[in-house]
Scaffold this active site. Structure first.
Site, PDB file in Angstrom:
ATOM      1  N   TYR A 170       0.876  -0.970   0.062  1.00 26.58           N
ATOM      2  CA  TYR A 170       0.534  -0.180   0.465  1.00 26.58           C
ATOM      3  C   TYR A 170       1.003   1.726  -0.219  1.00 26.58           C
ATOM      4  CZ  TYR A 170      -3.883   3.526   1.734  1.00 26.58           C
ATOM      5  OH  TYR A 170      -5.146   4.264   1.871  1.00 26.58           O
ATOM      6  N   LYS A 186       0.888   4.274  -2.557  1.00 30.92           N
ATOM      7  CA  LYS A 186       0.240   5.359  -3.124  1.00 30.92           C
ATOM      8  C   LYS A 186       1.725   6.534  -2.870  1.00 30.92           C
ATOM      9  CE  LYS A 186      -4.364   4.803  -1.898  1.00 30.92           C
ATOM     10  NZ  LYS A 186      -4.623   5.635  -2.934  1.00 30.92           N
TER      11      LYS A 186
END
Length: 255
Positions: A156, A160
């Site tokens: 993640y 991001k």
């Protein structure tokens, strides 16, 4: 009615931040197309959204942002429905809470595919329409994890972080074409994704207590607070803002 006459495509618009942004945009006069992975949920959420602005102003397209054919179809259908696309909000995303050695190759590819590749694909296919219109606004949903590292979510964080820097790169590339590209970087927000994490926690109360203490303002965020920042970025009042990664984190990354 800050978005009157504008059309927005919002990926991941069936829940969480995407849904909150769709609701706010409709209240501000925009026509909205949402995307989601299941036909049933897309239909149910669209009926809810129709109560805000009427059937004529809301549509949905079902599909997977990590697939190029679907990403292109999202954009093409938006233009078919409403004759133009003015705003692209890349909100679709998933989260896996694992360290590097625990993450499988399949999990890594899925997170990167949806959270990073999907953003690039939708931008890629929206660009020709923005170029023809000589104007466009792209809003990417990044995260505080796209600015600083968070524990136990390596895929993640990687995705991001890519979204944040891709936002800056595209903002530079398209600045002279009147296409603005910005990112919103929320910390913990009260969404179904956070509810899922709470359910998986061994001690839900301790989970809540930690999240609250981890934000200097003493609480987690609300979806409508993120939606307001998206509205600001989508409006013509912020024409000088591009390449920004705006923190909506209750002071979490200010420490």
């Amino acid at each position: 009615m800050m978005l009157k006459g504008k059309t927005a495509l919002i990926t991941g618009g069936t829940s969480g931040l995407g849904l909150a942004i769709a609701q706010r945009f409709l209240r501000e006069g925009a026509k909205v197309v949402i995307t989601g992975t299941t036909e049933k949920k897309c239909g149910l959420v669209t009926k809810r959204l129709e109560k805000i602005a009427g059937k004529a102003n809301v549509r949905y397209v079902q599909g997977d942002v990590s697939k190029a054919s679907d990403a292109k179809r999202f954009v093409d259908e938006t233009v078919r429905f409403f004759k133009r696309i003015d705003i692209l909000v890349n909100s679709a995303g998933i989260f896996i809470e694992k360290r590097a050695e625990e993450t499988t190759e399949e999990e890594w590819d899925r997170v990167i595919g949806i959270d990073l590749k999907g953003v690039w694909l939708c931008c890629k296919y929206a660009y020709p329409h923005f170029k023809r219109q000589k104007k466009g606004h792209i809003i990417n949903l990044s995260s505080d994890a796209g600015i600083v590292g968070d524990p136990k979510c390596v895929a993640y964080c990687a995705a991001k972080g890519g979204v944040s820097n891709m936002t800056r790169a595209m903002a530079i590339d398209y600045a002279l074409e009147n296409i603005r590209v910005n990112a919103i970087c929320p910390a913990v927000i009260d969404t179904p994704m956070n509810d899922m994490e709470r359910c998986l926690a061994k001690d839900p109360k301790a989970f809540d207590d930690f999240e609250i203490s981890d934000h200097p303002v003493g609480r987690i965020g609300r979806p409508e607070e993120v939606a307001f920042i998206a509205l600001m970025l989508a409006s013509d009042e912020s024409e000088f803002v591009t390449g920004a990664c705006i923190m909506v984190d209750g002071g979490r990354t200010a420490r």
